[in-house]
Design a protein around this motif. Structure first.
Motif, short mmCIF file in Angstrom:
data_model
loop_
_atom_site.label_atom_id
_atom_site.label_comp_id
_atom_site.label_asym_id
_atom_site.label_seq_id
_atom_site.Cartn_x
_atom_site.Cartn_y
_atom_site.Cartn_z
N UNK A 131 0.84 -1.37 0.04
CA UNK A 131 -0.08 -0.08 0.08
C UNK A 131 0.73 1.21 -0.03
N UNK A 132 2.22 1.39 0.90
CA UNK A 132 2.75 2.37 0.77
C UNK A 132 3.62 2.56 -0.42
N UNK A 133 4.27 1.38 -0.81
CA UNK A 133 5.25 1.66 -2.08
C UNK A 133 4.61 1.89 -3.51
N UNK A 134 3.20 0.95 -3.70
CA UNK A 134 2.68 1.11 -5.14
C UNK A 134 1.12 1.66 -4.79
N UNK A 135 0.76 2.19 -3.65
CA UNK A 135 -0.71 2.48 -3.65
C UNK A 135 -1.55 1.47 -3.80
N UNK A 136 -1.23 0.38 -3.50
CA UNK A 136 -2.32 -1.08 -4.05
C UNK A 136 -1.47 -2.33 -3.47
N UNK A 137 -2.23 -3.25 -3.49
CA UNK A 137 -1.59 -4.52 -3.00
C UNK A 137 -1.00 -5.40 -3.98
N UNK A 138 0.05 -5.88 -4.01
CA UNK A 138 0.72 -6.84 -4.74
C UNK A 138 1.54 -7.75 -3.79
N UNK A 139 1.80 -8.72 -4.66
CA UNK A 139 2.65 -10.08 -3.86
C UNK A 139 2.01 -10.38 -2.63
N UNK A 140 0.49 -10.16 -2.39
CA UNK A 140 0.09 -10.44 -1.09
C UNK A 140 -1.01 -11.89 -1.63
N UNK A 141 -0.74 -12.55 -0.39
CA UNK A 141 -1.46 -13.71 -0.60
C UNK A 141 -2.91 -13.54 -0.31
N UNK A 142 -3.72 -13.73 -1.51
CA UNK A 142 -5.19 -13.74 -1.13
C UNK A 142 -5.63 -15.18 -1.40
N UNK A 143 -6.32 -15.84 -0.18
CA UNK A 143 -6.66 -17.39 0.03
C UNK A 143 -8.14 -17.52 0.61
N UNK A 144 -8.54 -18.59 -0.36
CA UNK A 144 -9.95 -19.20 0.01
C UNK A 144 -9.71 -20.37 0.43
N UNK A 145 -9.95 -20.82 1.66
CA UNK A 145 -9.87 -22.04 2.22
C UNK A 145 -11.29 -22.81 2.34
N UNK A 146 -10.95 -24.28 1.85
CA UNK A 146 -11.97 -25.04 1.68
C UNK A 146 -11.87 -26.67 2.18
N UNK A 147 -12.73 -27.30 2.84
CA UNK A 147 -12.52 -28.39 3.53
C UNK A 147 -12.27 -29.63 2.19
N UNK A 148 -11.51 -30.49 2.56
CA UNK A 148 -11.10 -31.39 1.67
C UNK A 148 -12.38 -32.15 1.28
N UNK A 149 -13.39 -32.58 2.23
CA UNK A 149 -14.28 -33.17 1.70
C UNK A 149 -15.58 -32.51 0.93
N UNK A 150 -15.26 -31.16 0.94
CA UNK A 150 -15.96 -30.42 -0.01
C UNK A 150 -15.63 -30.04 -1.54
N UNK A 151 -14.49 -30.66 -1.85
CA UNK A 151 -13.58 -30.02 -3.10
C UNK A 151 -14.42 -30.88 -4.35
N UNK A 152 -15.04 -32.08 -4.06
CA UNK A 152 -15.64 -32.66 -5.46
C UNK A 152 -17.13 -32.39 -5.43
N UNK A 153 -17.55 -31.31 -4.55
CA UNK A 153 -18.95 -31.07 -4.77
C UNK A 153 -19.08 -29.89 -5.93
N UNK A 154 -20.21 -29.79 -6.45
CA UNK A 154 -20.47 -28.61 -7.29
C UNK A 154 -20.10 -27.19 -6.84
N UNK A 155 -19.20 -26.42 -7.56
CA UNK A 155 -18.76 -25.34 -6.71
C UNK A 155 -19.78 -24.62 -6.21
N UNK A 156 -21.15 -24.34 -6.77
CA UNK A 156 -21.93 -23.33 -6.15
C UNK A 156 -22.69 -24.09 -4.77
N UNK A 157 -22.39 -25.38 -4.55
CA UNK A 157 -22.78 -26.16 -3.23
C UNK A 157 -21.68 -26.21 -2.23
#
Length: 272
Positions: A81-107
């Motif tokens: 934010x300071x150097x580039x007035x924005x985000x970069x090289x930042x890890x944005x992460x979605x966490x999903x349980x393993x037993x959910x991975x084979x479900x239709x994505x909308x479910x």
């Protein structure tokens, strides 16, 4: 080979994850611009899908650890934010349980997610048909089996409808805000608002997920009468020489005009 920024950031993130949620990170995959071959050093963020296996941490204790993992990104977020007035090289992460991975994505019911400075419990925007298509076709494995081993269901039949809904819910509101403004539009806003709707238009029309620059080239082929602002958006994305026309005081109007046309045309395609 992955860009150095990506290797450094993801390695640090995984080390912290292993300390905070030991033994439960069964898979981690790069999606977004890195998976699409469009990562830009010093400008792009890093989008990840993280798969959590069963273990001693669950419910509220697990969420507390994932919040702490998010907070570990704070120095990187602030530096960007300071150097580039924005985000970069930042890890944005979605966490999903393993037993959910084979479900239709909308479910799928996400465990949590974080994006920039925000943390979301039991929600993740990136768990959607577009990102799951990228994960299935082009996801880069950092840990765990190949993405296809999870038997992903991106729900391809919902892809066009999901993008059309996103155009209505998000991009139409963006267009309304741009029209209501008076000051010259900032370069970052031109890049975001010109190229964003084009990516959705391309996915509705072709079924493929494009990078921002690919979407710009696609738009120049289809909407040549808006070539000035399209070339400007691509130049701003690449940090290159910006065309003289349209002049900056006309960027807002030109951006609104191309957004209006792209959104309307994409909606027509989606219902056609």
């Amino acid at each position: 080979m992955l860009p150095r920024e990506v290797r450094t950031a993801t390695a640090a993130y995984l080390r912290t994850a292993d300390r905070l949620v030991p033994g439960q990170l069964d898979g981690c995959y790069l999606v977004g611009s890195t998976a699409l071959g469009a990562y830009r050093a010093g400008r792009s963020d890093i989008d990840l899908i993280a798969v959590l296996g069963p273990g001693p941490l669950a419910g509220a204790p697990l969420l507390r650890r994932l919040r702490a993992l998010h907070l570990s990104q704070a120095p990187r977020v602030l530096t960007g934010a300071v150097r580039a007035r924005g985000l970069h090289a930042t890890c944005n992460v979605a966490f999903v349980a393993a037993d959910q991975m084979s479900r239709p994505v909308s479910a799928i019911e996400p465990v949590a997610s974080h994006n920039g400075h925000e943390f979301f419990s039991r929600a993740a925007f990136d768990v959607n048909p577009v990102m799951w298509r990228v994960l299935a076709e082009r996801g880069i494995t950092l840990r765990g089996p190949a993405a296809r081993a999870w038997e992903l269901d991106p729900e391809p039949t919902t892809l066009a409808a999901w993008n059309a809904d996103n155009l209505t819910r998000y991009w139409q509101a963006q267009l309304d805000r741009i029209r209501a403004g008076r000051s010259p539009l900032r370069p970052q806003a031109v890049e975001w608002n010109v190229l964003g709707p084009l990516r959705l238009h391309a996915t509705i029309a072709t079924g493929h997920v494009l990078s921002k620059d690919e979407a710009g080239a696609y738009g120049q082929q289809l909407f040549g009468d808006h070539s000035g602002i399209l070339a400007t958006a691509r130049a701003l994305l690449a940090a290159g020489t910006v065309p003289a026309q349209p002049q900056r005081e006309h960027w807002r109007q030109a951006t609104a005009e191309v957004m209006d046309r792209v959104i309307a045309d994409a909606k027509t395609l989606a219902v056609g």
